[in-house]
Design a protein around this motif. Sequence first.
Motif, PDB file in Angstrom:
ATOM      1  N   GLN A  61     -29.560  -5.649 -21.089  1.00 13.85           N
ATOM      2  CA  GLN A  61     -28.638  -5.239 -22.141  1.00 13.85           C
ATOM      3  C   GLN A  61     -29.117  -5.692 -23.514  1.00 13.85           C
ATOM      4  OE1 GLN A  61     -24.902  -6.877 -20.813  1.00 13.85           O
ATOM      5  NE2 GLN A  61     -24.615  -5.294 -19.264  1.00 13.85           N
ATOM      6  N   SER A  62     -29.919  -6.737 -23.536  1.00 17.26           N
ATOM      7  CA  SER A  62     -30.452  -7.248 -24.797  1.00 17.26           C
ATOM      8  C   SER A  62     -31.830  -6.679 -25.123  1.00 17.26           C
ATOM      9  CB  SER A  62     -30.540  -8.780 -24.737  1.00 17.26           C
ATOM     10  OG  SER A  62     -29.265  -9.335 -24.553  1.00 17.26           O
ATOM     11  N   GLY A  63     -32.344  -5.816 -24.250  1.00 16.13           N
ATOM     12  CA  GLY A  63     -33.653  -5.213 -24.495  1.00 16.13           C
ATOM     13  C   GLY A  63     -34.830  -6.055 -24.035  1.00 16.13           C
ATOM     14  N   ILE A  64     -34.567  -6.993 -23.140  1.00 10.92           N
ATOM     15  CA  ILE A  64     -35.630  -7.852 -22.601  1.00 10.92           C
ATOM     16  C   ILE A  64     -36.056  -7.294 -21.252  1.00 10.92           C
ATOM     17  CG2 ILE A  64     -36.250 -10.185 -21.881  1.00 10.92           C
ATOM     18  CD1 ILE A  64     -33.963 -11.179 -23.719  1.00 10.92           C
ATOM     19  N   ARG A  65     -37.365  -7.270 -21.036  1.00 10.12           N
ATOM     20  CA  ARG A  65     -37.872  -6.728 -19.777  1.00 10.12           C
ATOM     21  C   ARG A  65     -37.323  -7.498 -18.575  1.00 10.12           C
ATOM     22  NH1 ARG A  65     -43.290  -7.175 -18.586  1.00 10.12           N
ATOM     23  NH2 ARG A  65     -43.389  -9.003 -19.902  1.00 10.12           N
ATOM     24  N   LYS A  66     -36.932  -6.745 -17.560  1.00 14.01           N
ATOM     25  CA  LYS A  66     -36.355  -7.303 -16.339  1.00 14.01           C
ATOM     26  C   LYS A  66     -37.325  -8.278 -15.673  1.00 14.01           C
ATOM     27  CE  LYS A  66     -33.951  -5.747 -12.188  1.00 14.01           C
ATOM     28  NZ  LYS A  66     -33.468  -4.568 -11.465  1.00 14.01           N
ATOM     29  N   ARG A  67     -38.596  -7.926 -15.625  1.00 10.46           N
ATOM     30  CA  ARG A  67     -39.598  -8.777 -14.976  1.00 10.46           C
ATOM     31  C   ARG A  67     -39.722 -10.125 -15.685  1.00 10.46           C
ATOM     32  NH1 ARG A  67     -45.984  -7.595 -13.748  1.00 10.46           N
ATOM     33  NH2 ARG A  67     -46.384  -9.661 -12.924  1.00 10.46           N
ATOM     34  N   PHE A  68     -39.686 -10.107 -17.016  1.00  8.27           N
ATOM     35  CA  PHE A  68     -39.770 -11.351 -17.774  1.00  8.27           C
ATOM     36  C   PHE A  68     -38.590 -12.265 -17.424  1.00  8.27           C
ATOM     37  CE2 PHE A  68     -38.380 -13.820 -21.470  1.00  8.27           C
ATOM     38  CZ  PHE A  68     -39.474 -14.665 -21.609  1.00  8.27           C
ATOM     39  N   ILE A  69     -37.392 -11.705 -17.435  1.00  7.15           N
ATOM     40  CA  ILE A  69     -36.193 -12.483 -17.119  1.00  7.15           C
ATOM     41  C   ILE A  69     -36.291 -13.049 -15.707  1.00  7.15           C
ATOM     42  CG2 ILE A  69     -33.699 -12.318 -16.673  1.00  7.15           C
ATOM     43  CD1 ILE A  69     -34.346 -12.436 -19.631  1.00  7.15           C
TER      44      ILE A  69
END
Length: 87
Positions: A61-69
Amino acid sequence: MKLDHLRSEIDLIDNQLVILIKKRLDIAHRIASAKKIMGKPVYDKKRENNVLSLHQQQGEQSGIRKRFIKELWNLILQESKWIQRNI
């Protein structure tokens, strides 16, 4: 904005991140003590999956890549489990 100013902002945020991670790990230590008293295992698959899912959604939702999170939280959770195992 000047590059130095932007880097100073990043440095402040990085410092805050370290402080927050330390607070989280301190709480993980307290959780370990509670689990030990209650006879509960360190690893709670359901809780870990819920944490990962929640933060992946927030990240997306914040525009951060899922893999990074996912990788970031896996590292944080690994450290929390290490702390809990070594209490």
